[in-house]
Design a protein around this motif. Structure first.
Motif, PDB file in Angstrom:
ATOM      1  N   VAL A  88      -0.523  11.767   0.417  1.00 28.23           N
ATOM      2  CA  VAL A  88       0.176  12.856  -0.283  1.00 28.23           C
ATOM      3  C   VAL A  88       1.516  13.074   0.406  1.00 28.23           C
ATOM      4  CG1 VAL A  88      -1.871  14.074  -1.122  1.00 28.23           C
ATOM      5  CG2 VAL A  88      -0.981  14.588   1.162  1.00 28.23           C
ATOM      6  N   ASP A  89       2.411  13.817  -0.272  1.00 32.52           N
ATOM      7  CA  ASP A  89       3.691  14.165   0.325  1.00 32.52           C
ATOM      8  C   ASP A  89       3.450  15.012   1.580  1.00 32.52           C
ATOM      9  OD1 ASP A  89       4.267  13.171  -2.124  1.00 32.52           O
ATOM     10  OD2 ASP A  89       5.142  15.018  -2.923  1.00 32.52           O
ATOM     11  N   LEU A  90       4.355  14.926   2.549  1.00 33.44           N
ATOM     12  CA  LEU A  90       4.214  15.703   3.782  1.00 33.44           C
ATOM     13  C   LEU A  90       5.521  16.416   4.106  1.00 33.44           C
ATOM     14  CD1 LEU A  90       2.330  13.090   6.037  1.00 33.44           C
ATOM     15  CD2 LEU A  90       1.320  15.057   4.861  1.00 33.44           C
ATOM     16  N   THR A  91       5.404  17.586   4.703  1.00 31.27           N
ATOM     17  CA  THR A  91       6.592  18.298   5.171  1.00 31.27           C
ATOM     18  C   THR A  91       7.054  17.678   6.489  1.00 31.27           C
ATOM     19  OG1 THR A  91       5.322  19.852   6.496  1.00 31.27           O
ATOM     20  CG2 THR A  91       5.712  20.464   4.200  1.00 31.27           C
ATOM     21  N   TYR A 140       8.400  15.205   1.912  1.00 29.17           N
ATOM     22  CA  TYR A 140       8.881  13.837   1.776  1.00 29.17           C
ATOM     23  C   TYR A 140       7.841  13.001   1.056  1.00 29.17           C
ATOM     24  CZ  TYR A 140      12.641  14.998   4.968  1.00 29.17           C
ATOM     25  OH  TYR A 140      13.748  15.561   5.533  1.00 29.17           O
ATOM     26  N   ARG A 141       8.298  12.166   0.135  1.00 24.13           N
ATOM     27  CA  ARG A 141       7.384  11.248  -0.536  1.00 24.13           C
ATOM     28  C   ARG A 141       8.030   9.869  -0.632  1.00 24.13           C
ATOM     29  NH1 ARG A 141       7.713  13.810  -6.500  1.00 24.13           N
ATOM     30  NH2 ARG A 141       9.806  13.131  -7.019  1.00 24.13           N
ATOM     31  N   GLU A 201       0.834  -1.205   0.000  1.00 22.89           N
ATOM     32  CA  GLU A 201       0.000   0.000   0.000  1.00 22.89           C
ATOM     33  C   GLU A 201       0.870   1.256   0.000  1.00 22.89           C
ATOM     34  OE1 GLU A 201      -3.011  -0.128   3.022  1.00 22.89           O
ATOM     35  OE2 GLU A 201      -3.762   1.856   2.473  1.00 22.89           O
ATOM     36  N   ILE A 202       1.927   1.269   0.795  1.00 24.83           N
ATOM     37  CA  ILE A 202       2.819   2.427   0.834  1.00 24.83           C
ATOM     38  C   ILE A 202       3.552   2.585  -0.493  1.00 24.83           C
ATOM     39  CG2 ILE A 202       4.918   3.347   1.895  1.00 24.83           C
ATOM     40  CD1 ILE A 202       3.990   2.446   4.502  1.00 24.83           C
ATOM     41  N   GLY A 203       4.006   1.465  -1.043  1.00 21.61           N
ATOM     42  CA  GLY A 203       4.765   1.521  -2.284  1.00 21.61           C
ATOM     43  C   GLY A 203       3.982   2.130  -3.434  1.00 21.61           C
ATOM     44  N   THR A 204       2.647   1.930  -3.421  1.00 20.10           N
ATOM     45  CA  THR A 204       1.836   2.469  -4.522  1.00 20.10           C
ATOM     46  C   THR A 204       1.871   3.993  -4.549  1.00 20.10           C
ATOM     47  OG1 THR A 204      -0.192   2.495  -3.205  1.00 20.10           O
ATOM     48  CG2 THR A 204       0.243   0.495  -4.487  1.00 20.10           C
ATOM     49  N   LEU A 205       2.331   4.623  -3.457  1.00 21.38           N
ATOM     50  CA  LEU A 205       2.391   6.092  -3.403  1.00 21.38           C
ATOM     51  C   LEU A 205       3.634   6.651  -4.093  1.00 21.38           C
ATOM     52  CD1 LEU A 205       1.249   6.569   0.274  1.00 21.38           C
ATOM     53  CD2 LEU A 205       0.015   7.349  -1.751  1.00 21.38           C
ATOM     54  N   SER A 206       4.574   5.787  -4.448  1.00 20.86           N
ATOM     55  CA  SER A 206       5.794   6.262  -5.087  1.00 20.86           C
ATOM     56  C   SER A 206       5.478   7.003  -6.386  1.00 20.86           C
ATOM     57  CB  SER A 206       6.709   5.080  -5.389  1.00 20.86           C
ATOM     58  OG  SER A 206       7.732   5.483  -6.271  1.00 20.86           O
ATOM     59  N   ALA A 207       6.075   8.169  -6.527  1.00 20.40           N
ATOM     60  CA  ALA A 207       5.793   8.998  -7.709  1.00 20.40           C
ATOM     61  C   ALA A 207       6.679   8.609  -8.885  1.00 20.40           C
ATOM     62  CB  ALA A 207       6.006  10.473  -7.374  1.00 20.40           C
ATOM     63  N   LEU A 239       2.566   8.821   5.863  1.00 20.11           N
ATOM     64  CA  LEU A 239       2.468   9.077   4.422  1.00 20.11           C
ATOM     65  C   LEU A 239       1.375   8.216   3.798  1.00 20.11           C
ATOM     66  CD1 LEU A 239       6.262   9.334   3.572  1.00 20.11           C
ATOM     67  CD2 LEU A 239       4.560  11.148   3.278  1.00 20.11           C
ATOM     68  N   ARG A 240       1.269   6.969   4.279  1.00 21.64           N
ATOM     69  CA  ARG A 240       0.234   6.074   3.768  1.00 21.64           C
ATOM     70  C   ARG A 240      -1.149   6.639   4.049  1.00 21.64           C
ATOM     71  NH1 ARG A 240      -3.234   2.495   5.526  1.00 21.64           N
ATOM     72  NH2 ARG A 240      -2.578   2.780   7.676  1.00 21.64           N
TER      73      ARG A 240
END
Lengths: 263, 263
Positions: free
Chosen positions: B28-31, B67-68, A75-81, B23-24
């Motif tokens: 979205v990316d977070l500061t 961070y992403r 699930e976390i990996g799917t967020l990779s841009a 992040l999950r």
């Protein structure tokens, strides 16, 4: 050097990530002993860290006492841009290509000395292949790989040759000079062809996807039954699709996201 | 309770994974400051751990100082077995459904009180939706969600209702009794229908995918333009596909992997 010695000075995080990285490299579940061997960490350390990783859902302990990657990491990996825009832009084009051919459509990007598969489309009648999204493919023996390599700087070609050209089948190109000639021809032709170089039942045609400065962003391929004699005929529709993806990627950079919709 | 107090007794790993989990959840990316707020960790700890996570490629620092999730985590996540068989089995059926309709085809599984999207097929003419593979959808306002909920135990339905039914649009069902009635109708009908409940431009039809004991393994849906009047007509092909996936999943458990093929 024993595992214990190699442990000195490594942070807890670096050890935990060494365990994850060992699974990434192996591409299969690993036992505690295999993880210890691959990371150079003592068995007790592997056990303690793997147990903690299981608590977070990063790993799972299987019935066969092997560790595998857990759903939380997926699930976390799917967020990779990294590849998201590319996949998002390419997928509709890949659907078109699939619909016109009903063959495997594969999208890959160069990553180190490998091709990383980032998207696939296939149907029930497509020839069976084992590559998977997130998996790696050799650059010297696949349609996407040879397309990437032929349009990449000579340094990459020579680095791949220097690492060695393993024979996947009896038809894989393993001679450096044969590969160099093949890459020149591929470049002149505009697309790559493989015949039984990766599996005896399949052939493929690959086309590079180029960026604004003609740099290789990735490649798209069709993988078909090796018995098909007209493989080269597939090049025209793949090239059209590769051009479409290139154009869309260039345009995409300044486009806003779409509206929300039903699930 | 200040962040500093909440830090006591937490292992380094648990702190690093709290950052990834934030992040999950955010999607979205977070500061650094946002990560500190969401994890309850001091800024200095977030900075130190995030910097180390960047070194491994688990995170990336963007130009906007957020961070992403990094490419290394994506590659590892693709190894998760959790949904792999399901996606592998369902994808060819989803292709068939796409080809027959050219609409968005979505596959989701129940996960806690949400639906987790595990596969999607769409083309260039499909209505734009923002859901994504790896993303979560509400169970009360989506085609896949209502199909899952209608065939799930009452406990899950009541847990979702107890958490609250947020209005995504003016047409989202927010009244518990209206939802309960809707779920009974969905179950009797065999498929769910949403109309502008998730977005004003879209409607959807969802069908559950059932296991051997009639437990809900997931759901498959088509998402179309809201203006289409014949939404219910889509139910028949989706139901055929859902049955096919169920059968194949049951058969898959004892089948060997396929042969190696070209890329």
């Amino acid at each position: 050097v024993s595992g214990r010695n190699r442990e000195e000075g490594r942070s807890v995080l670096s050890k935990a990530f060494a365990i994850l990285d060992a699974l990434r490299e192996a591409q299969v579940d690993l036992t505690r002993a295999q993880l210890a061997r691959r990371t150079g960490l003592p068995l007790t350390t592997v056990h303690r860290l793997a147990t903690e990783l299981c608590e977070y859902g990063a790993l799972e302990l299987t019935e066969r006492k092997t560790y595998r990657v857990g759903p939380w990491l997926w699930e976390i990996g799917t967020l990779s841009a990294h590849t998201r825009t590319f996949r998002h832009v390419a997928l509709p084009f890949m659907q078109d290509l699939y619909e016109a051919t009903h063959e495997n459509v594969q999208l890959a990007v160069p990553d180190g000395l490998d091709a990383l598969v980032i998207e696939r489309v296939r149907g029930r009648t497509s020839v069976r292949i084992t590559s998977r999204v997130g998996g790696r493919l050799p650059l010297h023996s696949t349609g996407v790989g040879k397309a990437i390599l032929a349009f990449s700087p000579l340094e990459l070609q020579e680095a791949v040759i220097a690492r060695g050209l393993p024979a996947i089948t009896a038809y894989t190109i393993t001679e450096p000079d044969v590969l160099r000639r093949e890459l020149i021809e591929t470049r002149e032709r505009g697309y790559s062809i493989t015949r039984m170089e990766m599996g005896l039942n399949s052939a493929s045609v690959g086309v590079p996807i180029l960026g604004i400065d003609d740099e290789v962003l990735g490649a798209i391929s069709l993988i078909v039954e090796a018995s098909r004699a007209d493989v080269a005929r597939l090049a025209a529709p793949i090239r059209a699709v590769a051009r479409g993806i290139s154009r869309q990627l260039a345009a995409h950079e300044h486009r806003p996201q779409g509206a929300r919709g039903e699930g």
